[in-house]
Design a protein around this motif. Structure first.
Motif, short mmCIF file in Angstrom:
data_model
loop_
_atom_site.label_atom_id
_atom_site.label_comp_id
_atom_site.label_asym_id
_atom_site.label_seq_id
_atom_site.Cartn_x
_atom_site.Cartn_y
_atom_site.Cartn_z
N ARG A 137 0.83 -1.21 0.00
CA ARG A 137 0.00 0.00 0.00
C ARG A 137 0.86 1.26 0.00
O ARG A 137 0.38 2.33 -0.37
N HIS A 138 2.12 1.14 0.46
CA HIS A 138 3.03 2.29 0.35
C HIS A 138 3.41 2.44 -1.11
O HIS A 138 4.02 1.56 -1.70
N ARG A 139 3.07 3.53 -1.68
CA ARG A 139 3.20 3.70 -3.13
C ARG A 139 4.67 3.91 -3.50
O ARG A 139 5.21 5.00 -3.41
N VAL A 140 5.28 2.82 -3.89
CA VAL A 140 6.67 2.83 -4.32
C VAL A 140 6.69 2.57 -5.82
O VAL A 140 5.96 1.72 -6.34
N ARG A 141 7.52 3.30 -6.53
CA ARG A 141 7.64 3.03 -7.96
C ARG A 141 9.12 2.95 -8.35
O ARG A 141 9.99 3.52 -7.67
N ILE A 142 9.37 2.23 -9.40
CA ILE A 142 10.70 2.12 -9.95
C ILE A 142 10.73 2.87 -11.28
O ILE A 142 9.84 2.68 -12.11
N GLU A 143 11.73 3.71 -11.44
CA GLU A 143 11.92 4.42 -12.70
C GLU A 143 13.20 3.89 -13.35
O GLU A 143 14.19 3.63 -12.66
N THR A 144 13.19 3.75 -14.65
CA THR A 144 14.35 3.22 -15.35
C THR A 144 14.54 3.90 -16.70
O THR A 144 13.56 4.32 -17.33
N ARG A 145 15.78 4.00 -17.11
CA ARG A 145 16.06 4.52 -18.45
C ARG A 145 15.73 3.48 -19.52
O ARG A 145 15.61 3.82 -20.69
N PHE A 146 15.58 2.24 -19.12
CA PHE A 146 15.31 1.18 -20.09
C PHE A 146 13.97 1.39 -20.79
O PHE A 146 13.00 1.89 -20.19
N THR A 147 13.92 0.98 -22.02
CA THR A 147 12.67 0.95 -22.80
C THR A 147 12.63 -0.38 -23.53
O THR A 147 13.56 -1.18 -23.46
N GLY A 148 11.55 -0.64 -24.24
CA GLY A 148 11.46 -1.82 -25.09
C GLY A 148 11.54 -3.12 -24.31
O GLY A 148 11.03 -3.24 -23.19
N PRO A 149 12.19 -4.15 -24.89
CA PRO A 149 12.21 -5.49 -24.28
C PRO A 149 12.82 -5.53 -22.89
O PRO A 149 12.38 -6.29 -22.04
N ARG A 150 13.85 -4.70 -22.63
CA ARG A 150 14.47 -4.74 -21.31
C ARG A 150 13.51 -4.19 -20.24
O ARG A 150 13.42 -4.75 -19.15
N ALA A 151 12.79 -3.14 -20.56
CA ALA A 151 11.78 -2.63 -19.63
C ALA A 151 10.65 -3.63 -19.47
O ALA A 151 10.12 -3.82 -18.36
N ALA A 152 10.28 -4.30 -20.55
CA ALA A 152 9.20 -5.30 -20.48
C ALA A 152 9.60 -6.47 -19.59
O ALA A 152 8.77 -7.01 -18.84
N ALA A 153 10.87 -6.89 -19.66
CA ALA A 153 11.35 -7.99 -18.81
C ALA A 153 11.24 -7.61 -17.34
O ALA A 153 10.85 -8.42 -16.49
N LEU A 154 11.58 -6.35 -17.02
CA LEU A 154 11.45 -5.89 -15.64
C LEU A 154 9.99 -5.82 -15.21
O LEU A 154 9.63 -6.23 -14.10
N ALA A 155 9.15 -5.30 -16.07
CA ALA A 155 7.73 -5.15 -15.74
C ALA A 155 7.11 -6.48 -15.38
O ALA A 155 6.19 -6.55 -14.55
N ALA A 156 7.60 -7.56 -15.98
CA ALA A 156 7.02 -8.88 -15.76
C ALA A 156 7.24 -9.40 -14.34
O ALA A 156 6.53 -10.29 -13.89
N VAL A 157 8.21 -8.82 -13.60
CA VAL A 157 8.47 -9.31 -12.24
C VAL A 157 8.11 -8.27 -11.17
O VAL A 157 8.39 -8.48 -9.99
N LEU A 158 7.47 -7.18 -11.56
CA LEU A 158 7.24 -6.09 -10.61
C LEU A 158 6.08 -6.33 -9.66
O LEU A 158 6.06 -5.76 -8.57
N GLY A 159 5.10 -7.11 -10.05
CA GLY A 159 3.96 -7.31 -9.18
C GLY A 159 3.21 -6.01 -8.93
O GLY A 159 2.79 -5.33 -9.86
N ASP A 160 3.10 -5.63 -7.62
CA ASP A 160 2.36 -4.42 -7.25
C ASP A 160 3.19 -3.14 -7.35
O ASP A 160 2.68 -2.04 -7.12
N VAL A 161 4.48 -3.28 -7.68
CA VAL A 161 5.34 -2.10 -7.80
C VAL A 161 5.21 -1.54 -9.21
O VAL A 161 5.35 -2.26 -10.19
N SER A 162 4.95 -0.24 -9.31
CA SER A 162 4.77 0.35 -10.63
C SER A 162 6.12 0.66 -11.27
O SER A 162 7.12 0.88 -10.59
N LEU A 163 6.15 0.67 -12.60
CA LEU A 163 7.37 0.93 -13.35
C LEU A 163 7.14 2.09 -14.30
O LEU A 163 6.12 2.14 -15.00
N ARG A 164 8.10 3.01 -14.35
CA ARG A 164 8.08 4.08 -15.34
C ARG A 164 9.33 3.92 -16.20
O ARG A 164 10.45 4.12 -15.74
N SER A 165 9.15 3.54 -17.43
CA SER A 165 10.28 3.32 -18.34
C SER A 165 10.61 4.61 -19.09
O SER A 165 9.82 5.55 -19.13
#
Length: 340
Positions: free
Chosen positions: A169-197
């Motif tokens: 419930r604590h709103r934590v997000r991960i930001e990354t310079r990655f885009t495309g397939p590398r960002a997609a690979a990360l997004a697949a394991v994030l669960g409830d943590v949001s990702l900004r590519s």
């Protein structure tokens, strides 16, 4: 804006436990590599990875990662595959201290202060600005050929373990310079943590209002004792390590490119003259250390069946003839004899 950072050079150059290298070998063998191929040129043996209390240099772990990338390619998802295998137990005392932290503020403080006890190659920097607090992952000092792999591994590790220690419930997000397939690979394991590519930097960002909320595994008494153990462990590792050990690790990390003393001195934030003097005080020279590392790695690679040309390239020589002359100077014998 407040920025807190510890100046170490480079941020990844510190001894570490064998768990991270062991995970890399697991990834490699599951994808068809042999243990020997995973460890080639690292100076590590399979039994080292499971020996209680064994510590290795960052340069050795970096070599294992390079072996995976050479064999499997620096494909998006390879770092994520390694990162999602971490557990709190694999992080040791540092991991349990973070798990026992009473608040998210303490998680961030312990994470940055004792980053040397992790397996990270990034340098964490704490920033506070406005309504948000962030841990920025500085990756500039990571060698370029393994940079994306190690950043991807670190982000995946955090994404995998964060929900264990922090209430979703604590709103934590991960930001990354990655885009495309590398960002997609990360997004697949994030669960409830949001990702900004496609972000300007790699960061973990939390709302300031969440910093002092209680965490599910909080144990204020235990975390004080665990932090004291973290400090003792960190001091013990630093005390056992001289300048020569730093140089060996950095030379191993830069072996492919023929590291110069000036470059290694820059890494250590000293000039070449000071480095020469400190090594002399420890009874050695820069050239002796470079030759020592190259000779040991050459013997290992030759025994593994690599050609003279392959070994020469791995050690930073232009051709096999130059490597053969150097090998004879180190050992008094021809590398062909060692290979036989």
């Amino acid at each position: 804006m407040m920025v807190a950072a510890v100046s170490v050079a480079p941020g990844w150059d510190h001894p570490r436990a064998a768990a991270a290298a062991r995970i890399l070998v697991e990834v490699g063998t599951e994808r068809g590599m042999t243990v020997g191929a995973c460890l080639a040129g690292s100076g590590l043996r399979a039994e080292d990875l499971v020996a209680p209390g064994f510590q290795l240099e960052a340069g050795q772990e970096l070599t294992v990662a390079r072996n995976l990338i050479r064999a499997l390619g620096d494909s998006p998802g390879l770092g994520t595959e390694a990162g999602r295998r971490y557990t709190i137990a694999s992080l040791g005392i540092w991991g349990y201290a973070i798990l026992s932290s009473p608040t998210l503020r303490e998680v961030l403080r312990l994470g940055v202060r004792y980053a040397e006890l992790s397996f990270a190659f990034i340098q964490p920097v704490l920033e506070e600005s406005g309504a948000e607090v962030a841990v920025v992952f500085d990756d500039e000092q990571i060698p370029a050929d393994v940079r994306d792999f190690f950043v991807e591994r670190e982000l995946a590790k955090i994404a995998h373990l964060l929900p264990v220690a922090v209430d979703p419930r604590h709103r934590v997000r991960i930001e990354t310079r990655f885009t495309g397939p590398r960002a997609a690979a990360l997004a697949a394991v994030l669960g409830d943590v949001s990702l900004r590519s496609g972000a300007p930097r790699h960061r973990i960002v939390v709302q300031r209002t969440a910093l002092d909320a209680s965490l599910p595994h909080a144990d204020p008494i235990a975390v004080r004792e665990l932090e004291a153990q973290c400090l003792r462990t960190l001091e013990a590792r630093r005390a056992r390590r001289g300048v020569a050990a730093h140089v060996r690790s950095l030379v191993l990390a830069e072996l492919d490119t023929g590291p110069t003393m000036a470059r290694i001195a820059d890494y250590l934030h000293i000039d070449a003259r000071t480095l020469r003097r400190r090594l002399r005080a420890e009874g050695t020279t820069y050239r002796e250390l470079v030759d020592e590392v190259r000779a040991a790695i050459a013997d290992e690679l030759l025994a593994a069946g690599l050609t003279l040309a392959d070994v020469a390239r791995r050690l930073g020589y232009h051709d096999a003839a130059g490597f053969s002359r150097a090998y004879r100077r180190w050992t008094g014998t021809a590398p062909g004899r060692s290979r036989r």
